[in-house]
Structure formats: C-alpha cells, structure tokens
Motif scaffolding. Structure first.
Motif, PDB file in Angstrom:
ATOM      1  N   VAL A  18      -6.806 -10.583  -4.580  1.00  0.00           N
ATOM      2  CA  VAL A  18      -5.885 -10.196  -3.517  1.00  0.00           C
ATOM      3  C   VAL A  18      -5.826  -8.683  -3.453  1.00  0.00           C
ATOM      4  O   VAL A  18      -5.635  -8.010  -4.457  1.00  0.00           O
ATOM      5  CB  VAL A  18      -4.474 -10.776  -3.766  1.00  0.00           C
ATOM      6  N   ARG A  19      -6.008  -8.130  -2.238  1.00  0.00           N
ATOM      7  CA  ARG A  19      -5.984  -6.683  -2.023  1.00  0.00           C
ATOM      8  C   ARG A  19      -5.199  -6.372  -0.762  1.00  0.00           C
ATOM      9  O   ARG A  19      -5.280  -7.102   0.225  1.00  0.00           O
ATOM     10  CB  ARG A  19      -7.400  -6.124  -1.839  1.00  0.00           C
ATOM     11  N   GLY A  20      -4.481  -5.271  -0.753  1.00  0.00           N
ATOM     12  CA  GLY A  20      -3.871  -4.760   0.462  1.00  0.00           C
ATOM     13  C   GLY A  20      -2.477  -5.271   0.738  1.00  0.00           C
ATOM     14  O   GLY A  20      -1.867  -5.962  -0.071  1.00  0.00           O
ATOM     15  N   ASP A  21      -1.993  -4.894   1.919  1.00  0.00           N
ATOM     16  CA  ASP A  21      -0.643  -5.231   2.332  1.00  0.00           C
ATOM     17  C   ASP A  21      -0.617  -5.422   3.841  1.00  0.00           C
ATOM     18  O   ASP A  21      -1.148  -4.601   4.578  1.00  0.00           O
ATOM     19  CB  ASP A  21       0.310  -4.101   1.928  1.00  0.00           C
ATOM     20  N   GLY A  22      -0.010  -6.488   4.289  1.00  0.00           N
ATOM     21  CA  GLY A  22       0.085  -6.776   5.714  1.00  0.00           C
ATOM     22  C   GLY A  22      -0.155  -8.249   5.963  1.00  0.00           C
ATOM     23  O   GLY A  22      -0.135  -9.056   5.034  1.00  0.00           O
ATOM     24  N   GLY A  82     -22.011 -10.088  -0.040  1.00  0.00           N
ATOM     25  CA  GLY A  82     -22.670  -8.865  -0.479  1.00  0.00           C
ATOM     26  C   GLY A  82     -21.924  -7.629  -0.019  1.00  0.00           C
ATOM     27  O   GLY A  82     -20.724  -7.510  -0.205  1.00  0.00           O
ATOM     28  N   PRO A  83     -22.643  -6.689   0.623  1.00  0.00           N
ATOM     29  CA  PRO A  83     -21.995  -5.443   1.027  1.00  0.00           C
ATOM     30  C   PRO A  83     -20.901  -5.658   2.060  1.00  0.00           C
ATOM     31  O   PRO A  83     -19.989  -4.866   2.184  1.00  0.00           O
ATOM     32  CB  PRO A  83     -23.125  -4.599   1.596  1.00  0.00           C
ATOM     33  N   MET A  84     -20.960  -6.733   2.819  1.00  0.00           N
ATOM     34  CA  MET A  84     -19.917  -7.008   3.803  1.00  0.00           C
ATOM     35  C   MET A  84     -18.579  -7.185   3.109  1.00  0.00           C
ATOM     36  O   MET A  84     -17.550  -6.754   3.601  1.00  0.00           O
ATOM     37  CB  MET A  84     -20.288  -8.264   4.589  1.00  0.00           C
ATOM     38  N   ARG A  85     -18.599  -7.792   1.953  1.00  0.00           N
ATOM     39  CA  ARG A  85     -17.367  -7.981   1.185  1.00  0.00           C
ATOM     40  C   ARG A  85     -16.777  -6.628   0.813  1.00  0.00           C
ATOM     41  O   ARG A  85     -15.572  -6.428   0.884  1.00  0.00           O
ATOM     42  CB  ARG A  85     -17.650  -8.811  -0.058  1.00  0.00           C
ATOM     43  N   ALA A  86     -17.625  -5.681   0.433  1.00  0.00           N
ATOM     44  CA  ALA A  86     -17.135  -4.349   0.085  1.00  0.00           C
ATOM     45  C   ALA A  86     -16.481  -3.670   1.278  1.00  0.00           C
ATOM     46  O   ALA A  86     -15.476  -2.984   1.143  1.00  0.00           O
ATOM     47  CB  ALA A  86     -18.284  -3.493  -0.454  1.00  0.00           C
ATOM     48  N   SER A  87     -17.028  -3.872   2.472  1.00  0.00           N
ATOM     49  CA  SER A  87     -16.443  -3.236   3.657  1.00  0.00           C
ATOM     50  C   SER A  87     -15.062  -3.787   3.965  1.00  0.00           C
ATOM     51  O   SER A  87     -14.264  -3.133   4.633  1.00  0.00           O
ATOM     52  CB  SER A  87     -17.361  -3.422   4.866  1.00  0.00           C
ATOM     53  N   ALA A  88     -14.763  -4.979   3.485  1.00  0.00           N
ATOM     54  CA  ALA A  88     -13.454  -5.574   3.745  1.00  0.00           C
ATOM     55  C   ALA A  88     -12.340  -4.749   3.131  1.00  0.00           C
ATOM     56  O   ALA A  88     -11.213  -4.761   3.618  1.00  0.00           O
ATOM     57  CB  ALA A  88     -13.412  -7.002   3.203  1.00  0.00           C
ATOM     58  N   ALA A 130     -11.764  -1.730   3.402  1.00  0.00           N
ATOM     59  CA  ALA A 130     -11.213  -0.813   4.398  1.00  0.00           C
ATOM     60  C   ALA A 130     -10.106  -1.492   5.193  1.00  0.00           C
ATOM     61  O   ALA A 130      -9.155  -0.842   5.632  1.00  0.00           O
ATOM     62  CB  ALA A 130     -12.314  -0.324   5.336  1.00  0.00           C
ATOM     63  N   LEU A 131     -10.199  -2.807   5.363  1.00  0.00           N
ATOM     64  CA  LEU A 131      -9.170  -3.554   6.088  1.00  0.00           C
ATOM     65  C   LEU A 131      -7.893  -3.708   5.279  1.00  0.00           C
ATOM     66  O   LEU A 131      -6.838  -3.989   5.837  1.00  0.00           O
ATOM     67  CB  LEU A 131      -9.682  -4.943   6.458  1.00  0.00           C
ATOM     68  N   SER A 132      -7.976  -3.502   3.970  1.00  0.00           N
ATOM     69  CA  SER A 132      -6.805  -3.732   3.126  1.00  0.00           C
ATOM     70  C   SER A 132      -5.688  -2.726   3.389  1.00  0.00           C
ATOM     71  O   SER A 132      -4.565  -2.931   2.947  1.00  0.00           O
ATOM     72  CB  SER A 132      -7.193  -3.728   1.644  1.00  0.00           C
ATOM     73  N   ALA A 133      -5.964  -1.682   4.150  1.00  0.00           N
ATOM     74  CA  ALA A 133      -4.902  -0.754   4.526  1.00  0.00           C
ATOM     75  C   ALA A 133      -3.968  -1.382   5.555  1.00  0.00           C
ATOM     76  O   ALA A 133      -2.847  -0.917   5.740  1.00  0.00           O
ATOM     77  CB  ALA A 133      -5.506   0.534   5.089  1.00  0.00           C
ATOM     78  N   HIS A 134      -4.443  -2.446   6.214  1.00  0.00           N
ATOM     79  CA  HIS A 134      -3.668  -3.068   7.287  1.00  0.00           C
ATOM     80  C   HIS A 134      -3.406  -4.552   7.070  1.00  0.00           C
ATOM     81  O   HIS A 134      -2.636  -5.144   7.817  1.00  0.00           O
ATOM     82  CB  HIS A 134      -4.406  -2.908   8.621  1.00  0.00           C
ATOM     83  N   ARG A 135      -4.079  -5.169   6.107  1.00  0.00           N
ATOM     84  CA  ARG A 135      -3.992  -6.614   5.904  1.00  0.00           C
ATOM     85  C   ARG A 135      -3.865  -6.924   4.416  1.00  0.00           C
ATOM     86  O   ARG A 135      -4.269  -6.129   3.575  1.00  0.00           O
ATOM     87  CB  ARG A 135      -5.260  -7.318   6.400  1.00  0.00           C
ATOM     88  N   PRO A 184      -1.917 -11.804   6.346  1.00  0.00           N
ATOM     89  CA  PRO A 184      -2.995 -12.311   5.501  1.00  0.00           C
ATOM     90  C   PRO A 184      -4.298 -12.565   6.252  1.00  0.00           C
ATOM     91  O   PRO A 184      -4.295 -12.941   7.415  1.00  0.00           O
ATOM     92  CB  PRO A 184      -2.430 -13.631   4.970  1.00  0.00           C
ATOM     93  N   SER A 185      -5.424 -12.340   5.555  1.00  0.00           N
ATOM     94  CA  SER A 185      -6.764 -12.665   6.044  1.00  0.00           C
ATOM     95  C   SER A 185      -7.600 -13.123   4.866  1.00  0.00           C
ATOM     96  O   SER A 185      -7.529 -12.545   3.790  1.00  0.00           O
ATOM     97  CB  SER A 185      -7.446 -11.441   6.668  1.00  0.00           C
ATOM     98  N   ALA A 186      -8.398 -14.169   5.079  1.00  0.00           N
ATOM     99  CA  ALA A 186      -9.331 -14.634   4.047  1.00  0.00           C
ATOM    100  C   ALA A 186     -10.684 -13.990   4.298  1.00  0.00           C
ATOM    101  O   ALA A 186     -11.116 -13.850   5.438  1.00  0.00           O
ATOM    102  CB  ALA A 186      -9.459 -16.151   4.090  1.00  0.00           C
ATOM    103  N   VAL A 187     -11.362 -13.591   3.229  1.00  0.00           N
ATOM    104  CA  VAL A 187     -12.677 -12.968   3.321  1.00  0.00           C
ATOM    105  C   VAL A 187     -13.634 -13.767   2.446  1.00  0.00           C
ATOM    106  O   VAL A 187     -13.396 -13.953   1.255  1.00  0.00           O
ATOM    107  CB  VAL A 187     -12.639 -11.496   2.856  1.00  0.00           C
ATOM    108  N   LEU A 188     -14.702 -14.262   3.067  1.00  0.00           N
ATOM    109  CA  LEU A 188     -15.718 -15.001   2.320  1.00  0.00           C
ATOM    110  C   LEU A 188     -16.711 -14.018   1.733  1.00  0.00           C
ATOM    111  O   LEU A 188     -16.953 -12.958   2.303  1.00  0.00           O
ATOM    112  CB  LEU A 188     -16.438 -15.981   3.239  1.00  0.00           C
ATOM    113  N   PRO A 189     -17.323 -14.346   0.587  1.00  0.00           N
ATOM    114  CA  PRO A 189     -18.272 -13.426  -0.024  1.00  0.00           C
ATOM    115  C   PRO A 189     -19.470 -13.183   0.877  1.00  0.00           C
ATOM    116  O   PRO A 189     -19.861 -14.039   1.649  1.00  0.00           O
ATOM    117  CB  PRO A 189     -18.680 -14.126  -1.317  1.00  0.00           C
TER     118      PRO A 189
END
Length: 120
Positions: free
Chosen positions: A16-20, A29-35, A37-42, A22-27
């Motif tokens: 679990v990362r971030g605040d806001g 590779g690098p796309m997971r790392a880009s998620a 950045a969304l943790s500032a809003h979600r 909720p959003s689920a993120v599936l694994p």
C-alpha cells in the motif's frame, strides 16, 4: 505484507502506497514503478503477482489496461483480452509508445490515466 479482500472473500497480498481515493495496480515491470507517481493523489494497492490470478473475478472497480505498439507487452490484442477478464475494464492503445510509455509521451499518458481515475 498487507492484504486486500476481494468481493468473493479471497485475500490478496499487496503493498500500500500513497494517500487519496483507492486504486489497484497489477504488476507489470517498469509500469508498476511508474504507479508510484500516482501515489501523490491516490492510495495504491500494488497487488502481488500471485494475487492477479484471482483479482479479475471479484474486482468491480473500473480497470484501465494500457497497451503500446512499440513494445512486446501488452500488445493491443493482448490488452483487449486482458480487459475482457474484468467486469468494468477498458483497453487503450498509446500511439507511438514503447517500453517506457510514460516517458515516450508523458502528456498523453498522464491525461489518459487521469481520465481513467476520473480526474481528467
């Protein structure tokens, strides 16, 4: 590791990362790392790989499956098949993007993801 309970009662391991909202993120590779950045809003629930086998059946939230044409995965046809596994999913193809789609066209990427999250 924290868990998230799916609608059918299945316990899904996640980080679990971030605040806001909720959003689920599936694994993915690098796309997971880009998620991150969304943790500032979600609040992101980054599902552990074994959890993805059971996630589609019980996930009632909207799902965005983002494909690109210049990289091996997911290709547009595979993205459409993946989206079909979720009750409320949309497959979108980012034109001209490859492995690091958030770098290839960051404005398109941010607009599309924000729209999927109801922020655009």
């Amino acid at each position: 590791m924290p868990t998230l309970t799916a609608n059918d009662g299945t316990e899904l391991a996640c980080h679990v990362r971030g605040d806001g909202p909720p959003s689920a993120v599936l694994p993915g590779g690098p796309m997971r790392a880009s998620a991150y950045a969304l943790s500032a809003h979600r609040t992101l629930y980054l599902l552990a790989p074994p959890a993805t086998r059971t996630a589609p059946a019980g996930l009632a939230a909207p799902v965005l499956v983002l494909a690109c044409v210049l990289h091996g995965g997911p290709r547009p046809a595979l993205a459409r098949r993946c989206a079909d596994a979720f009750p409320r999913a949309e497959a979108v193809v980012q034109p001209g993007a490859g492995h690091c789609r958030w770098l290839d066209d960051p404005r398109w990427f941010v607009r599309r993801v924000a729209a999927s999250l109801g922020q655009g």
